[in-house]
Design an enzyme around this catalytic site. Sequence first.
Site, PDB file in Angstrom:
ATOM      1  N   HIS A  42     -53.709  41.673 -11.778  1.00 37.09           N
ATOM      2  CA  HIS A  42     -52.611  40.772 -11.400  1.00 37.09           C
ATOM      3  C   HIS A  42     -52.787  40.290  -9.961  1.00 37.09           C
ATOM      4  CE1 HIS A  42     -50.473  43.321 -14.533  1.00 37.09           C
ATOM      5  NE2 HIS A  42     -50.273  42.102 -14.985  1.00 37.09           N
ATOM      6  N   ASP A  64     -56.909  38.438 -21.601  1.00 38.69           N
ATOM      7  CA  ASP A  64     -56.161  38.011 -22.784  1.00 38.69           C
ATOM      8  C   ASP A  64     -56.690  36.633 -23.176  1.00 38.69           C
ATOM      9  OD1 ASP A  64     -54.347  40.292 -22.880  1.00 38.69           O
ATOM     10  OD2 ASP A  64     -53.593  39.505 -20.996  1.00 38.69           O
TER      11      ASP A  64
HETATM   12  O1  PAF Z   1     -49.905  38.349 -20.209  1.00 36.53           O
HETATM   13  C1  PAF Z   1     -48.735  38.736 -20.028  1.00 36.53           C
HETATM   14  O2  PAF Z   1     -48.449  39.628 -19.216  1.00 36.53           O
HETATM   15  C2  PAF Z   1     -47.619  38.092 -20.837  1.00 36.53           C
HETATM   16  O3  PAF Z   1     -48.032  37.809 -22.134  1.00 36.53           O
HETATM   17  C3  PAF Z   1     -47.010  36.845 -20.162  1.00 36.53           C
HETATM   18  C4  PAF Z   1     -48.022  35.724 -20.033  1.00 36.53           C
HETATM   19  C5  PAF Z   1     -46.489  37.226 -18.784  1.00 36.53           C
HETATM   20  C6  PAF Z   1     -45.851  36.312 -20.998  1.00 36.53           C
HETATM   21  O4  PAF Z   1     -44.845  37.254 -21.142  1.00 36.53           O
END
Ligand code: PAF
Length: 282
Positions: free
Chosen positions: A37, A150
């Site tokens: 993140h 993802d």
């Molecule tokens: O990847 C994630 O953490 C979630 O799928 C997101 C994009 C924040 C949507 O809730």
Amino acid sequence: MEIISTLEEVKARCKELKKQGKSIALVPTMGFLHAGHLSLIEKARQLADIVVVSRFVNPTQFAPNEDLDAYPNDPNHDRSVTEKAGTDILFEPPASAMYHADHATWVEVPELAKGLCGVTRPTHFRGVCTVVTKLFNLIQPDFACFGEKDYQQLTIIRRMVRDLNMPVEIVGCPLVREEDGLAMSSRNAYLTKEERALAPQIRKGLLLLQEKAKQGEHSAENLYSLFAGHIQKTIPSARIDYVRMVDKDSLEPLETLKDSAVVAVAVYLGKARLLDNILISR
Ligand code: PAF
């Protein structure tokens, strides 16, 4: 860093910033933040004047039998790391504010959502697309950063934005790994010490496929067997949800490797379902 929890306030604040000529980059998250993140926040800082991070565990992307209630959560840690990473606004709305009790509108990209994770999680991407659209509408970002871990999610969001002419640029950011190769994920917290020690074998299995593809193995079935054999040998307690070689853009399954393709996998290990992917080429 400003912490905002109401929809009205985040909408007004972002509108005001845009009026001042500031560009905004959004990093949508579900919290329990890790270095993956932080790399998205770093990218967002390079792209725009203002970085908004949303922290919202979106209930509509979890099926009733999934881990919504157990999803790891550490708000104080998240606030501290987002601030240190240079976030300007942390948006953390309560679920009751994001969804009306009679919420009835959904955004879907069914063609891209039916395979890979969509097989075991048929309503997942509908929830993701809907919440991401809501965040875009509230924050009006110029850029939004998503991780390549993802891969299906990123591909679906790109298509949604293209098809619906949403005025935002989607920026895909490289997958971030632990030193031993395990793809970083908030759900790694579910692994026991023993499972955690074995989990990097998923990456090793994908590297093996990549190498075999380079050496001339281009049949998807044979590549799947190689991956399954590696997992069976190194993590007998794991269960493969899927291993698929797909087209990079359409996510259509490929039987034979032409130029290049993405191999995406999901593997159950203990309480965790771990995702990873790799780009392979001839
Ligand atoms: O990847 C994630 O953490 C979630 O799928 C997101 C994009 C924040 C949507 O809730």
